[in-house]
Design an enzyme around this catalytic site. Sequence first.
Site, mmCIF file in Angstrom:
data_model
loop_
_atom_site.group_PDB
_atom_site.id
_atom_site.type_symbol
_atom_site.label_atom_id
_atom_site.label_comp_id
_atom_site.label_asym_id
_atom_site.label_seq_id
_atom_site.Cartn_x
_atom_site.Cartn_y
_atom_site.Cartn_z
ATOM 1 N N ARG A 90 40.098 -9.325 16.511
ATOM 2 C CA ARG A 90 40.467 -8.985 18.144
ATOM 3 C C ARG A 90 40.664 -10.195 18.724
ATOM 4 O O ARG A 90 40.146 -11.300 18.771
ATOM 5 C CB ARG A 90 39.319 -8.089 18.543
ATOM 6 C CG ARG A 90 38.960 -6.778 18.030
ATOM 7 C CD ARG A 90 37.689 -5.996 18.825
ATOM 8 N NE ARG A 90 37.613 -5.119 17.745
ATOM 9 C CZ ARG A 90 36.360 -4.208 17.937
ATOM 10 N NH1 ARG A 90 35.592 -4.291 19.069
ATOM 11 N NH2 ARG A 90 36.105 -3.160 17.000
ATOM 12 N N ARG A 149 30.928 -12.251 21.219
ATOM 13 C CA ARG A 149 32.165 -11.726 21.276
ATOM 14 C C ARG A 149 33.370 -12.950 20.480
ATOM 15 O O ARG A 149 33.571 -13.664 21.280
ATOM 16 C CB ARG A 149 32.520 -11.820 22.809
ATOM 17 C CG ARG A 149 33.684 -10.991 23.052
ATOM 18 C CD ARG A 149 34.074 -10.744 24.604
ATOM 19 N NE ARG A 149 32.855 -10.089 25.447
ATOM 20 C CZ ARG A 149 32.514 -8.910 25.613
ATOM 21 N NH1 ARG A 149 33.634 -7.829 24.973
ATOM 22 N NH2 ARG A 149 31.433 -8.324 26.153
ATOM 23 N N GLU A 184 25.048 -3.936 23.273
ATOM 24 C CA GLU A 184 25.480 -2.962 22.300
ATOM 25 C C GLU A 184 25.548 -3.714 21.041
ATOM 26 O O GLU A 184 25.903 -5.056 20.757
ATOM 27 C CB GLU A 184 27.048 -2.803 22.802
ATOM 28 C CG GLU A 184 27.578 -1.712 22.036
ATOM 29 C CD GLU A 184 29.201 -1.670 22.034
ATOM 30 O OE1 GLU A 184 30.001 -1.397 21.225
ATOM 31 O OE2 GLU A 184 29.750 -1.855 23.253
ATOM 32 N N SER A 228 28.548 1.633 18.357
ATOM 33 C CA SER A 228 29.138 2.820 19.071
ATOM 34 C C SER A 228 29.519 3.888 18.238
ATOM 35 O O SER A 228 30.415 3.550 17.277
ATOM 36 C CB SER A 228 30.373 2.199 20.050
ATOM 37 O OG SER A 228 30.530 3.042 20.881
ATOM 38 N N ARG A 267 26.312 -9.367 15.376
ATOM 39 C CA ARG A 267 25.211 -9.274 16.404
ATOM 40 C C ARG A 267 23.816 -8.597 15.799
ATOM 41 O O ARG A 267 22.913 -9.034 16.501
ATOM 42 C CB ARG A 267 26.117 -7.937 17.287
ATOM 43 C CG ARG A 267 27.160 -8.296 18.087
ATOM 44 C CD ARG A 267 27.338 -7.458 18.969
ATOM 45 N NE ARG A 267 28.578 -7.718 20.094
ATOM 46 C CZ ARG A 267 28.713 -7.351 21.061
ATOM 47 N NH1 ARG A 267 28.473 -6.408 21.943
ATOM 48 N NH2 ARG A 267 29.917 -7.682 21.687
#
Length: 425
Positions: A260, A275, A347, A350, A389
């Site tokens: 990403r 991130r 987070e 999801s 994460r």
Amino acid sequence: MFDIKWIRENPADFDAAMARRGLEPQADRLIALDGERRDILSRAQEVQAERNKLSKEIGLAKREGRDASEIMEKVSQSKSLQAELEEEAKTKEGVLENALMSLPNVPASDVPDGADEDDNVEVRTWGEKPSLGFEAKEHFDIGEKLGQMDFETAAKISGSRFVLLSGALARMERALSSYMLDLHTMKHGYTEVNPPALVKDAALYGTGQLPKFTEDLYRTEEGFWMIPTAEVPLTNIVSGDILEESSLPRRYTAMTWCFRSEAGSAGKDTRGMIRQHQFSKVEMVSVVKPDESDAELERMTGCAEAVLQGLKLPYRVITLCTGDMGFSARRTFDIEVWLPGQDQYREISSCSTTGDFQARRMKARYRAEGEKKPQFVHTLNGSGLAVGRCLVAVLENYQQADGSVIVPEVLRPYMGGLEVIEPNA
């Protein structure tokens, strides 16, 4: 993607749904585009009907010995006009399809309304936050002190937002992936898949990343896209297919690298592994009948929670409000793991149901037993979990005052029995 016929018949309901997503009314614009397309197609059909009539006149004229050249010229002109009209209708259809594909999914009726993450609703919490007895460090300080997390060398090789793991931390990331995949395949009924990491345009249109999120993706010179998540190839396994009812539900899982650009995250989480441009993630995807999708979402969320429970990492589950849900989602549960170094939940998973939103874009259907007409399937996706994460959470929750890190019990068989990660000499 939406059924334009439904929008024509329910414009107020559609605009109300878009308003919950923070958008201006859309129905009039879409109906007008569709009207233009339909008018052109109607005109093309009229031209064809006129040509059919003229063709009969040609036959009659020839039988009667009359000159048919003028009528034949009109037929030729009619063919050209019909081709032009059909091409114009095709262009209008493309404009309409692009407009429909740029709009987010309709939220479920009981999803809480809200503008952003501050309006999300906590559903439940699990586990006790650790009492460390000393000031908690963030994962990058822990990893660098261990001598096994190197951002400087990664930046030399690739730039910012990359990391180089080595030694026990590199092995722990691999161990986490294996633990998750074993749990999902052996206990949760998922089929492990090793999918391509490069996909074509159609795959990203199907799951909703295109056309809206082009800037968040990486594209190769050959025109392939690097996957932002394994949701893309796993969901597209059924694209264009008509499945038999007996083959549902289908459940897939995969560990892949994800890529990403983080185009909209300038200044956010600039240090550490939260991130990154490249990260590993275990993904879960389900393909189910429409009446099973809500129950499947609860099941999928429970599968993700089971990973954290096995690792004994405290977390909470929240329902995302309309303003914080992803583009393709109809309903989303986020799982946020506790990070002592940041003193907050972050987070880590999801889980979403998209209803038939992705299935319409992918033309993925199933045929119910005894029925002739196929129906759209429902698709779901969820992180099970974001591996990097999860590594961050293990480091922060299992850190020791001397800089070492205890290895969670469920990971020790994957790490050759190692119980504690000590700083490198």
